[in-house]
Design a protein around this motif. Sequence first.
Motif, short mmCIF file in Angstrom:
data_model
loop_
_atom_site.label_atom_id
_atom_site.label_comp_id
_atom_site.label_asym_id
_atom_site.label_seq_id
_atom_site.Cartn_x
_atom_site.Cartn_y
_atom_site.Cartn_z
N ASP A 89 0.85 -1.19 0.00
CA ASP A 89 0.00 0.00 0.00
C ASP A 89 0.88 1.24 0.00
O ASP A 89 1.89 1.30 0.72
N THR A 90 0.50 2.23 -0.80
CA THR A 90 1.25 3.47 -0.83
C THR A 90 0.99 4.33 0.40
O THR A 90 1.84 5.12 0.80
N HIS A 91 -0.20 4.15 1.02
CA HIS A 91 -0.54 4.89 2.24
C HIS A 91 -1.81 4.29 2.83
O HIS A 91 -2.40 3.37 2.24
N VAL A 92 -2.22 4.77 3.97
CA VAL A 92 -3.49 4.36 4.58
C VAL A 92 -4.59 5.16 3.89
O VAL A 92 -4.80 6.33 4.16
N HIS A 93 -5.27 4.49 2.99
CA HIS A 93 -6.25 5.16 2.13
C HIS A 93 -7.48 5.61 2.92
O HIS A 93 -7.91 4.95 3.86
N ALA A 94 -8.08 6.71 2.47
CA ALA A 94 -9.27 7.25 3.13
C ALA A 94 -10.55 6.99 2.33
O ALA A 94 -11.63 7.29 2.82
N ASP A 95 -10.44 6.42 1.13
CA ASP A 95 -11.63 6.30 0.29
C ASP A 95 -11.93 4.88 -0.15
O ASP A 95 -12.89 4.65 -0.86
N HIS A 96 -11.11 3.91 0.24
CA HIS A 96 -11.44 2.51 0.00
C HIS A 96 -10.68 1.66 1.01
O HIS A 96 -9.68 2.11 1.59
N VAL A 97 -11.16 0.45 1.21
CA VAL A 97 -10.50 -0.48 2.13
C VAL A 97 -9.52 -1.32 1.33
O VAL A 97 -9.85 -1.86 0.27
N THR A 98 -8.31 -1.45 1.85
CA THR A 98 -7.29 -2.24 1.18
C THR A 98 -7.65 -3.73 1.15
O THR A 98 -8.29 -4.25 2.06
N GLY A 99 -7.20 -4.41 0.11
CA GLY A 99 -7.40 -5.85 0.01
C GLY A 99 -6.24 -6.65 0.58
O GLY A 99 -6.20 -7.88 0.42
N ALA A 100 -5.30 -5.99 1.27
CA ALA A 100 -4.07 -6.65 1.71
C ALA A 100 -4.35 -7.86 2.61
O ALA A 100 -3.80 -8.95 2.39
N TRP A 101 -5.17 -7.68 3.64
CA TRP A 101 -5.42 -8.77 4.58
C TRP A 101 -6.13 -9.94 3.89
O TRP A 101 -5.75 -11.11 4.09
N LEU A 102 -7.13 -9.65 3.06
CA LEU A 102 -7.87 -10.71 2.39
C LEU A 102 -6.98 -11.47 1.42
O LEU A 102 -7.05 -12.71 1.32
N LEU A 103 -6.10 -10.78 0.72
CA LEU A 103 -5.19 -11.45 -0.20
C LEU A 103 -4.17 -12.30 0.56
O LEU A 103 -3.77 -13.37 0.09
N ARG A 104 -3.76 -11.84 1.75
CA ARG A 104 -2.87 -12.68 2.55
C ARG A 104 -3.57 -13.97 2.95
O ARG A 104 -2.97 -15.06 2.95
N GLN A 105 -4.87 -13.88 3.31
CA GLN A 105 -5.62 -15.07 3.68
C GLN A 105 -5.72 -16.05 2.52
O GLN A 105 -5.66 -17.26 2.70
N GLN A 106 -5.88 -15.53 1.31
CA GLN A 106 -6.11 -16.38 0.14
C GLN A 106 -4.83 -16.83 -0.54
O GLN A 106 -4.78 -17.93 -1.10
N CYS A 107 -3.80 -15.98 -0.52
CA CYS A 107 -2.59 -16.24 -1.32
C CYS A 107 -1.33 -16.45 -0.48
O CYS A 107 -0.29 -16.81 -1.04
N GLY A 108 -1.40 -16.16 0.80
CA GLY A 108 -0.21 -16.27 1.63
C GLY A 108 0.80 -15.16 1.42
O GLY A 108 1.97 -15.29 1.80
N SER A 109 0.38 -14.05 0.83
CA SER A 109 1.27 -12.93 0.53
C SER A 109 1.55 -12.11 1.78
O SER A 109 0.75 -12.07 2.72
N GLN A 110 2.69 -11.44 1.78
CA GLN A 110 3.03 -10.54 2.88
C GLN A 110 2.35 -9.19 2.71
O GLN A 110 2.16 -8.71 1.58
N ILE A 111 1.99 -8.58 3.83
CA ILE A 111 1.45 -7.22 3.83
C ILE A 111 2.60 -6.27 4.13
O ILE A 111 3.27 -6.40 5.15
N VAL A 112 2.81 -5.31 3.21
CA VAL A 112 3.95 -4.41 3.31
C VAL A 112 3.46 -2.97 3.17
O VAL A 112 2.71 -2.66 2.23
N LEU A 113 3.85 -2.11 4.09
CA LEU A 113 3.57 -0.68 3.98
C LEU A 113 4.50 0.08 4.92
O LEU A 113 5.38 -0.51 5.55
N SER A 114 4.31 1.38 4.98
CA SER A 114 5.24 2.24 5.71
C SER A 114 5.18 2.02 7.22
O SER A 114 4.11 1.86 7.80
N GLN A 115 6.35 2.09 7.86
CA GLN A 115 6.42 2.05 9.31
C GLN A 115 5.71 3.24 9.93
O GLN A 115 5.16 3.17 11.02
N ALA A 116 5.72 4.37 9.21
CA ALA A 116 5.10 5.59 9.72
C ALA A 116 3.58 5.59 9.57
O ALA A 116 2.93 6.53 10.01
N SER A 117 3.02 4.53 8.98
CA SER A 117 1.57 4.49 8.75
C SER A 117 0.79 4.29 10.04
O SER A 117 -0.39 4.65 10.13
#
Length: 362
Positions: free
Chosen positions: A56-84
């Motif tokens: 994710d480029t940032h914590v979006h204000a207008d849609h919910v990220t699919g990161a968690w759901l894709l991790r559940q389905q694909c085993g992918s890592q969730i990556v974003l800024s430490q400052a988020s």
Amino acid sequence: MLIFRQLFDPTSSTYTYLLADPATREAVLIDPVFDHARRDIALLRELDLRLVATLDTHVHADHVTGAWLLRQQCGSQIVLSQASGATNADRLLQHGDRIAFGHRHLEARATPGHTSGCLTYVLDDQSMAFTGDSLLIRGCGRTDFQEGSPRRLYRSVQEQILSLPPECLLYPAHDYRGLTVTSVAEERRFNPRLGGDVDVSDFEGYMNNLGLPHPKLMDIAVPANLRCGQPQAQAGLPQEPDWAPLTCTFGGVWEIQPAALAERIGGGHAGDVQVIDVREPAEFNGELGHIHGARLMPLAELASRSGEIDRQHPLVAVCRSGARSAQAVALLQKAGFTAVANLAGGMLRWRADALPVENGGD
């Protein structure tokens, strides 16, 4: 070479980007949208790619990220800024960190100002950069909430994005006019907020007087994105069909494989699943034959005859190759049928799998 796709969510005008190494088939998704996780998974499957991370480029204000759901389905890592400030992430990035996918990588550049945790992802050869909301096409993200700062954003864009090679292509997280890509050279020259002779005082004056309303989904999207898209309740998850083992194509059509359908109609479930053959009569009784118990309902007649179909039981549409029956699925869904799927590969695949037919040739 690089596998690259630009995907779109019309509700939030969000772009999602797929990048993959063709040698290793490892892929990353930038700014995935929760409501399109099924679409993204279908594309990965059809291109034979393995998702290793969502970014994710940032914590979006207008849609919910699919990161968690894709991790559940694909085993992918969730990556974003430490400052988020987000929880549930697998890796929190700092300026200069690299995210590898196969033999390629993206460099994370801190570009705060729209939010404090904004990142721009720059491809290893600096031919492409994914700017989130820090820099849009002939614009930029707003700076009046989520710890935004015009002064920080001006410095971020000038030092980390517009300092890239002039030919570097820039891909934003959003565009509300249908524009898809720009370049460093274009934005240096034509961006009315940040290009040309605009200095930090000009930019601050511009941004402090926008007077924009807050995003409609901000109170929903930001808390969810601080959890990396994890729903607070099971009810928030997308509903999957449970009447048969189905897969969804990138085109949005639910499909069933021939062996799964044969087991369903021949394994004690007779009558549970309706098979509607949408070919012409000559094909139905022709060389490929037809599935036992299938009802002939040519595609041209389907809309007018849909009232003859039982809505209480699931149905599978069948044709020669799966093309006409995919259109039949769309027509039936439009008519209000919900438990409907396409036979993948049609009768050609059914015969190739040596499954039983009636009235077919050898």
